[in-house]
Design a protein around this motif. Structure first.
Motif, PDB file in Angstrom:
ATOM      1  N   GLY A 409       0.830  -1.249   0.153  1.00 31.39           N
ATOM      2  CA  GLY A 409      -0.049   0.093  -0.038  1.00 31.39           C
ATOM      3  C   GLY A 409       0.829   1.291   0.003  1.00 31.39           C
ATOM      4  N   GLU A 410       2.023   1.365   0.501  1.00 24.06           N
ATOM      5  CA  GLU A 410       3.054   2.284   0.260  1.00 24.06           C
ATOM      6  C   GLU A 410       3.674   2.511  -0.784  1.00 24.06           C
ATOM      7  N   THR A 411       3.426   1.916  -1.934  1.00 23.92           N
ATOM      8  CA  THR A 411       4.312   2.084  -3.132  1.00 23.92           C
ATOM      9  C   THR A 411       3.638   3.459  -3.943  1.00 23.92           C
ATOM     10  N   TYR A 412       4.324   4.143  -4.789  1.00 25.01           N
ATOM     11  CA  TYR A 412       3.886   5.274  -5.353  1.00 25.01           C
ATOM     12  C   TYR A 412       2.558   5.023  -6.307  1.00 25.01           C
ATOM     13  N   ALA A 413       2.468   3.756  -6.825  1.00 20.85           N
ATOM     14  CA  ALA A 413       1.246   3.479  -7.811  1.00 20.85           C
ATOM     15  C   ALA A 413       0.122   3.408  -7.055  1.00 20.85           C
ATOM     16  N   SER A 414       0.246   2.758  -5.850  1.00 25.38           N
ATOM     17  CA  SER A 414      -0.821   2.580  -5.124  1.00 25.38           C
ATOM     18  C   SER A 414      -1.362   3.804  -4.325  1.00 25.38           C
ATOM     19  N   GLN A 415      -0.541   4.689  -4.047  1.00 25.74           N
ATOM     20  CA  GLN A 415      -0.649   5.993  -3.538  1.00 25.74           C
ATOM     21  C   GLN A 415      -1.645   6.708  -4.441  1.00 25.74           C
ATOM     22  N   ARG A 416      -1.050   6.836  -5.808  1.00 27.07           N
ATOM     23  CA  ARG A 416      -1.577   7.425  -6.919  1.00 27.07           C
ATOM     24  C   ARG A 416      -3.087   7.067  -7.114  1.00 27.07           C
ATOM     25  N   GLU A 419      -5.502   8.243  -4.525  1.00 25.80           N
ATOM     26  CA  GLU A 419      -5.386   9.742  -4.581  1.00 25.80           C
ATOM     27  C   GLU A 419      -6.541  10.064  -5.592  1.00 25.80           C
ATOM     28  N   LEU A 420      -6.517   9.079  -6.786  1.00 28.85           N
ATOM     29  CA  LEU A 420      -7.415   9.342  -7.969  1.00 28.85           C
ATOM     30  C   LEU A 420      -8.914   8.780  -7.650  1.00 28.85           C
ATOM     31  N   ALA A 421      -8.859   7.811  -6.895  1.00 27.04           N
ATOM     32  CA  ALA A 421     -10.334   7.571  -6.258  1.00 27.04           C
ATOM     33  C   ALA A 421     -10.884   8.362  -5.413  1.00 27.04           C
ATOM     34  N   SER A 422      -9.941   8.984  -4.292  1.00 29.73           N
ATOM     35  CA  SER A 422     -10.414  10.034  -3.497  1.00 29.73           C
ATOM     36  C   SER A 422     -10.887  11.441  -4.138  1.00 29.73           C
ATOM     37  N   VAL A 423     -10.520  11.686  -5.423  1.00 31.81           N
ATOM     38  CA  VAL A 423     -10.832  12.530  -6.387  1.00 31.81           C
ATOM     39  C   VAL A 423     -12.219  12.295  -6.990  1.00 31.81           C
ATOM     40  N   VAL A 424     -12.408  11.154  -7.446  1.00 34.18           N
ATOM     41  CA  VAL A 424     -13.493  10.838  -8.426  1.00 34.18           C
ATOM     42  C   VAL A 424     -14.818  10.622  -7.650  1.00 34.18           C
ATOM     43  N   LEU A 425     -14.528   9.781  -6.556  1.00 35.06           N
ATOM     44  CA  LEU A 425     -15.831   9.549  -5.494  1.00 35.06           C
ATOM     45  C   LEU A 425     -16.583  10.735  -5.220  1.00 35.06           C
ATOM     46  N   PRO A 426     -15.985  11.649  -4.568  1.00 36.18           N
ATOM     47  CA  PRO A 426     -16.834  12.863  -4.272  1.00 36.18           C
ATOM     48  C   PRO A 426     -17.212  13.588  -5.268  1.00 36.18           C
ATOM     49  N   LEU A 427     -16.572  13.717  -6.331  1.00 32.13           N
ATOM     50  CA  LEU A 427     -17.134  14.225  -7.645  1.00 32.13           C
ATOM     51  C   LEU A 427     -18.161  13.526  -8.141  1.00 32.13           C
ATOM     52  N   ILE A 428     -18.344  12.529  -8.380  1.00 23.76           N
ATOM     53  CA  ILE A 428     -19.506  11.655  -8.592  1.00 23.76           C
ATOM     54  C   ILE A 428     -20.778  12.075  -7.733  1.00 23.76           C
TER      55      ILE A 428
END
Length: 1367
Positions: A409-416, A419-428
């Motif tokens: 969970g601490e890899t850069y890809a997992s963090q990104r 981050e993407l999901a945390s942007v998309v869900l509130p926007l939806i």
């Protein structure tokens, strides 16, 4: 006359007298026949009349054919002119015409077809049922074996293709296209002709408006059906992607002011975008509908997705996202589609990370694509009613959140991804509120069930903060996880309660539900549940502020009423209500008072949280102080004759063999000290009058008096005075030992509290108080030393478990510090920095106490280790103290590191700890406070000007360079070299945030490179750190550098060649590479080569994806960069695999890197195999041939001797240490076969490619040797030598036994001669056998020996220069 003719015709049609009817029609003028037919065609008997006429006219004569053709023409004209008339009648008429088409002669059908072609050529609208006849006309001719057109015979299928080409050559309008595509569908065209139609439609789409696109695509999908769905999908995807890019480009131009003069341009662009969005939604709906009944369509789209996972810019577009997520609504395709998109995103994030680290990858694949923007656009488009797409976005977001959990969970890809999901869900949810219930429900389930639920809680907190009114409509869903709150871990429960805070301030219902839940948990059997309840109540006290002062008597008395009996009325739409919050605070203080009778863990949680309550709700400070004071009186005996005021018998309870802590006195006193300090500071700055000033003064004086008595009695007391048994047992195996250790820990914490209180009350200006602080610390250290000395000693006989005096293993007893981070930071400033003259003498007293300084540093280390699990607000509260500490430690290290006497162990240890903490602080700033990094660095470096982040980081690197140079040039640098590794790590952290194109990072790289060339460290840790930093900086700013080659050559010289008779020429360019540091540097260079091969693999995978998907890219540029990088890697590996590698991890790592090299080479060969499979006229590039030749000459030739060397060295080591290398032998037995398999696969693919390309790629390759049955000369020589020695020993023993018998002397002499002859013959036989076996071995390895060594072995040593073996 017309009536009579009509009556007669009707009669003949009814009687089906076709012969007579034909005679009648042919004997009547054509105009009359047509006229009579026109009168009847619009009536109900019209189809019957037309069918009768066509049935009667047999086309046996020219007149019959001509009349029949005229009837067709007039009926078609009538139907075409009445397009808006009766559709049913028109359909019946066209149906009659279709039935009689097959009886037409060829030239008549051609004439009718030509009329249709002429209409299309003239742009006549093809609307109405009359168009349906065209498919029947063309199909009728195509089914004939031969037709004659303009006197030229041709096959019917050829004529159909000719008509199709003619139609495609004419321009089509949108209406024409939508009319012709159903015609082509009825014709059942083959794939080759469908390709032409699809190509024509592709050109038409570029010219029509957006509203005409959906019907065209709908008919195109129906046309291809299961024949070419992939080609249609390609057309649709390319069209919408290009249109989106075009509108986005126009929008950017407008934003830049290019179209600012056109006032209506914005309205026009918005209209275009709206039309495009509507067309996109309609097309997606068509595709999703057809996908349910057309598996071939989804199958081809899945192929498209999987082939594009390496091409983010091709797959992650608004249209592709919407289409993919809409198709994911089909259950059987859902997992495949979502996993493919997720895989593409994770690959893109990994490439994004590598792009930041590698200039080579940035230049090879120039990408400027924003994934977040594509998702935002897709969410915005979902407003048009794309419910299926919205559901798919929600599912994809939760799938991305799942990738953020677990050990990776601490890899850069997992963090990104998180981050993407945390942007998309509130926007939806913001765009489509009806999905809020579903999202919150799933979020609650994941919070309760996920292994790592922090990111789910963070998103829920963001939703509660940004969309509270929307979530208020779904409170029943939010209340569900509250019932399972006790099953969460303490940190997760704390985060969850903090996330719900905005809703708690607005909803009385939710607040009451949570209060009831917390009240139940406060009396749960589980201690963790009680701690969660306490933290929940403390949160209420922190955030529901009281505006007035609470009466102290109410807060200090015991509450017997339950929470449910308190009547609370509040306005749910206000942030706070004074009267409501006062009542709530009173009740909560009463509830928390009951925690005083619970376990010490619960009490500690309460005490540690009360200081934050005081800061957030200042009006409660006095009440809290009074509450704590009353509790402390229960465990303090402040009478003058008592030596230790802390009543340890009450603090610690002993019941049999069980020893428990009743009261955490350290936490209680520490909280008292912190709260009273805060209250006094606040009272100094507060101008208003306190309503309860008199009571506050009483409480304050009583607390200060208690602290003064404690300080006075404990500052100079001995261990015996504290009630600690100095001669007692301190082991953990006995109850008395546990009690003594617990008593020591309690008193150590009490001393911390007293130090904190004394230092906070004027110690910097009073030498007496500063001396008291030091005395308290000295007394505390006595306890620590006693426990550490005694804890490892064996217990006396009769003590401990079962009375056995068994010696106990030494245990390291740890002591938790109770000094606050604020006081710790202030004490570090006083002890390490130069303060004002008023504090000079007091600070000197601290500066001379190294033990206290080390203790303060250990407290900072403890605080740093707990940062990760804190909430966002908790991290923000620590940041000011971290900034102060970082500034002090940086100044300390910058001024003193490498300057002091390295023989002073205390000074060296203090600086080493300071440097280590500074490194941790900078890492934490980089990781958790990245948005405030510039401000933090300005404070650390004392730079308040307008310097940018690059300049600040470069300044920090300058400080590190000075420290590093001082250490390197120190006369006794050996004890300091470990600190130098930490300095290098600080530089590495700093350079990660520098822009890769800035001159600052180039300066750092040049400095590090020159240092590695000039300095000889002879320290493995420092050499490893420096080499790692050098490689990372070089990769970050240079696409191609020769650093790898130079280091590999130096390593080859220092390690030596695996052939002992080969002498490697010395380069001497990098002095850092020595015999001592070679193993460490070898590990780093192998790790670097592994990373480089990973970059090449990524580039080749993207090339393969471009080939398979048909995406254009700069082939020459990419292949050039790949070939150059392959050359650098193979030259380095060529040097390494010829070196005398040390057995162990380095050997394993070398085998893995060489195996990976062959796997990547095989992937490169497969790329060309795909080219030959998918494209015509493919040629192998010169760059690829160069790579293949280098792989053969520089890697394949020495790889088998390397394997033989490793096996021989392993066998020799195994003989010296029998049985100790079993695990390593098993491990290497897997690595070597993997390498051989990779080599063979590479050669196999090369052979296949050679056959397809007609180019001999195996010229420079050394064919792999069969390794299943090998003759090993060394092992064979050892066995033969052993047998020979045994035979000689037996003969010598036999001679000695028979030496004393005279009668047998002669016989023995003869026997001796005979045995000698036999021995000689045996020896000769052995030598012969050796030569034979060696000859056979030489024959087997003749190719290897010829290729590897061009000349025979001379008596002198062979020399291998730096360019040996280079191609």
């Amino acid at each position: 006359m017309k009536d009579k003719l009509g009556f007669r015709v009707k009669e003949l049609i009814a009687n089906e007298e076709w012969k007579e009817l034909e005679d009648l029609l042919l004997n009547t003028e054509d105009e009359w026949v047509i006229e009579v037919l026109k009168l009847r065609i619009d009536g109900p008997e019209g189809p019957q009349w037309v069918g009768g006429h066509l049935s009667a006219l047999s086309c046996n004569t020219r007149e019959s054919t001509s009349l029949r053709l005229k009837i067709y023409e007039n009926v078609l004209k009538r139907v075409r002119n009445e397009a808006s008339g009766n559709e049913r009648a028109a359909g019946e008429l066209i149906g009659v015409l279709m039935v009689h088409v097959d009886s037409f002669p060829t030239h008549a059908v051609v004439c009718l077809i030509d009329q249709y072609v002429e209409c299309i050529k003239n742009g006549t609208p093809l609307q109405g049922r009359w168009v349906d006849l065209l498919a029947k006309l063309i199909t009728s001719l195509s089914q004939k074996e031969e037709v004659t057109i303009s006197g030229k015979p041709m096959a019917g299928e050829d004529y159909r293709y000719q008509i199709l080409k003619t139609l495609c050559d004419h321009p089509w309008s949108a209406e024409t296209t939508t009319s012709l595509l159903p015609v082509f569908k009825d014709m059942d065209l083959p794939k080759e002709e469908l390709q032409d139609v699809i190509f024509k439609v592709e050109r038409v789409l570029k010219e029509v408006d957006y509203q005409s696109v959906p019907p065209i695509i709908y008919h195109l999908i129906l046309l291809v059906r299961g024949k070419l769905p992939g080609r249609v999908l390609e057309v649709i995807i390319d069209y919408f992607n290009k249109q989106e890019c075009k509108l986005a480009h126009d929008k950017d131009k407008e934003a830049n002011g290019i179209n600012s003069m056109n006032l209506g341009s914005e309205v026009i662009e918005d209209g275009k975008y709206s039309d495009l969005t509507e067309a996109t939604g309609t097309v997606i709906l068509h595709l999703t509908h057809h996908a349910q009944y057309n598996p071939a369509l989804v199958r081809d789209y899945l192929k498209f997705i999987k082939s594009s996972t390496w091409l983010t810019e091709r797959l992650i577009t608004p249209f592709n996202l919407a289409l993919s997520l809409s198709l994911a609504s089909i259950e059987k395709y859902q997992n495949q589609i979502l996993e493919s998109i997720k895989s593409c995103l994770l690959k893109s994030f990994r490439q994004e990370e590598r792009n930041r680290q590698s200039q080579w990858l940035r230049e090879t694949w120039e990408e400027d694509f924003d994934i977040t923007t594509a998702f935002r656009t897709t969410v915005d488009n979902c407003i048009m009613g794309w419910d299926q797409v919205s559901q798919g976005l929600v599912q994809l977001s939760f799938s991305l959140l799942e990738s953020g959990g677990g050990p990776k969970g601490e890899t850069y890809a997992s963090q990104r991804a998180v981050e993407l999901a945390s942007v998309v869900l509130p926007l939806i949810i913001k765009k489509q509120p009806h999905l809020a219930r579903s999202v919150v429900s799933q979020m609650s389930n994941f919070i309760l069930s996920a292994s790592t639920s922090v990111h789910y809680i963070q998103i829920l907190g963001h939703l509660a903060k940004s969309l509270p009114l929307l979530l208020m409509e779904h409170l029943n869903v939010i209340r569900e996880p509250l019932e399972y709150l006790e099953f969460l871990s303490l940190p997760d429960a704390t985060h969850f309660l903090h996330a719900l805070l905005p809703l708690l301030k607005m909803s009385m219902t939710l607040k009451d539900a949570l209060m009831i839940t917390l009240r139940k948990m406060l009396f749960s059997k589980k201690v963790d549940s009680r701690q969660i309840a306490v933290r929940g109540f403390l949160q209420f006290l922190r955030h529901f502020r009281v505006m007035g002062t609470l009466p102290s008597s109410q807060a200090s008395t015991s509450f017997s009423s339950s929470l449910s009996t308190v009547s609370i009325n509040a306005d749910v739409h206000s942030v706070f209500n004074s009267s409501t919050n006062e009542a709530l605070s009173l009740e909560l203080l009463g509830v928390l008072r009951r925690c005083f009778s619970q376990q010490h863990e619960v009490k500690s949680t309460l005490y540690l949280g009360l200081y934050d309550v005081c800061r957030a709700n200042p009006k409660l400070v006095v009440n809290i102080l009074e509450l704590l004071l009353q509790q402390s009186k229960c465990f303090l005996d402040l009478r003058p004759d008592i030596l230790n005021p802390v009543t340890l018998k009450k603090v610690i309870a002993v019941q049999g063999d069980t020893v428990t802590l009743v009261e955490p006195m350290a936490d209680l006193l520490s909280t008292l000290a912190t709260c009273i300090t805060y209250y006094e500071e606040r009272r100094e700055h507060e101008t208003g009058d306190d309503d309860n000033e008199e009571n506050a003064t009483i409480v304050l004086n009583e607390i200060c008096s208690a602290f003064d008595i404690l300080t006075e009695k404990l500052s100079g007391c001995d261990l015996e005075d504290l009630g600690i048994d100095v001669k007692g047992d301190f082991s953990t195996g006995s109850s008395s030992g546990q009690k003594n250790i617990l008593s020591a820990k309690v008193m150590i914490g009490v001393f911390d509290s007293l130090i904190q209180h004394t230092f906070s009350h004027g110690a910097l200006t009073s030498e007496e108080k500063m001396q008291t602080v030091l005395n308290l610390f000295k007394s505390q250290r006595k306890i620590v030393e006693l426990v550490r000395e005694k804890s490892g000693k064996p217990s006396k006989k009769g003590e401990g478990s079962k009375g056995r005096g068994r010696p106990l293993t030494k245990t390291n007893t740890t002591f938790k510090s109770h000094l606050s981070l604020q006081v710790t930071a202030n004490m570090l400033v006083a002890s390490l920095s130069e303060l004002s003259s008023n504090s000079f003498d007091c600070c000197n007293m601290l500066k001379n106490n190294h033990e206290l300084q080390l203790y303060l540093l250990s407290i900072v280390e403890e605080a740093l280790s707990s940062v990760k699990g804190l909430t966002l607000s908790g991290k923000e509260r620590l940041l000011p103290h971290f900034r102060i500490i970082a500034k002090v430690l940086l100044e300390e290290c910058k001024n003193n590191l490498g300057c002091s006497d390295s023989s002073d162990e205390r000074q060296v240890m203090r600086l080493s700890r300071s440097l280590l903490i500074l490194d941790s602080l900078i890492t934490i700033f980089y990781r958790f406070y990245k948005n405030k990094l510039e401000a933090v660095l300005k404070e650390m470096l004392g730079r308040n000007d307008d310097k940018n982040l690059n300049a600040l980081l470069h300044k920090l690197c300058k400080y590190c360079q000075k420290m590093l140079l001082r250490i390197i040039h120190h006369e006794e640098r050996k004890p300091l070299l470990k600190d130098a590794s930490i300095v290098v790590h600080i530089m590495m952290t700093a350079t990660q945030e520098m822009e890769h194109g800035s001159h600052e990072i180039e300066n750092v790289q040049e400095w590090v490179l020159q240092l590695c060339k000039d300095q000889d460290f002879d320290h493995c840790g420092l050499a490893e750190s420096m080499m790692n930093l050098l490689f990372k900086l070089s990769d970050q700013i240079k696409a191609h550098h020769n650093l790898t080659r130079g280091i590999a050559q130096e390593l080859h010289h220092k390690l030596g060649d695996f052939e002992q008779d080969v002498e490697v020429q010395e380069i001497g360019k990098y002095k850092m590479v020595t015999e001592i540091t070679s193993p460490a540097i070898l590990t780093i260079i192998l790790s670097h080569l592994d990373d480089v091969l990973g970059l090449i693999e990524l580039a080749v995978n993207k090339m393969k994806a471009c080939v398979v998907s048909g995406t254009n890219y700069n082939v020459d540029k990419v292949e050039k960069y790949i070939s150059m990088k392959f050359s650098i890697v193979m030259i380095a590996i060529h040097e390494i695999i010829q070196s005398a590698l040390p057995l162990g991890a380095s050997t394993d790592q070398t085998l893995r890197v060489v195996t990976k090299l062959y796997n990547v080479l095989s992937l490169y060969v497969k790329y060309y195999l795909d080219l030959y499979r998918l494209k015509n006229f493919t040629q192998i590039s010169d760059k690829f041939e160069k790579v293949v030749h280098m792989s053969g000459g520089m890697v394949s030739v020495p790889v088998y001797p390397m394997i033989t060397y490793i096996e021989g060295a392993q066998r020799q080591a195994g003989q010296k240490k029998q049985g100790s290398l079993t695990a390593r032998a098993i491990k290497e037995s897997k690595l070597i076969p993997s390498l051989i398999f990779a080599v063979e696969q590479y050669e196999k693919h090369l052979i296949i490619l050679s056959r397809k390309s007609k180019v001999n790629l195996m010229q420079a390759m050394k064919l792999s040797t069969t390794r299943d049955f090998r003759i090993m000369p060394v092992a064979l020589m050892e066995v033969l030598q052993k047998e020979h020695e045994e035979e000689v020993d037996e003969e010598r023993l036999s001679d000695e036994e028979n030496a004393g018998v005279d009668e047998e002397v002669h016989h023995n002499d003869e026997a001796g001669e005979e045995s000698l002859d036999n021995s000689r013959s045996k020896t000769d036989t052995d030598d012969t056998r050796k030569r034979k076996f060696l000859s056979r071995e030489n024959k087997i390895d003749v190719n290897r020996s010829k290729t590897q060594r061009k000349s025979s072995v001379p008596p002198a040593k062979k020399r291998r220069g730096p360019n040996a073996g280079n191609c």
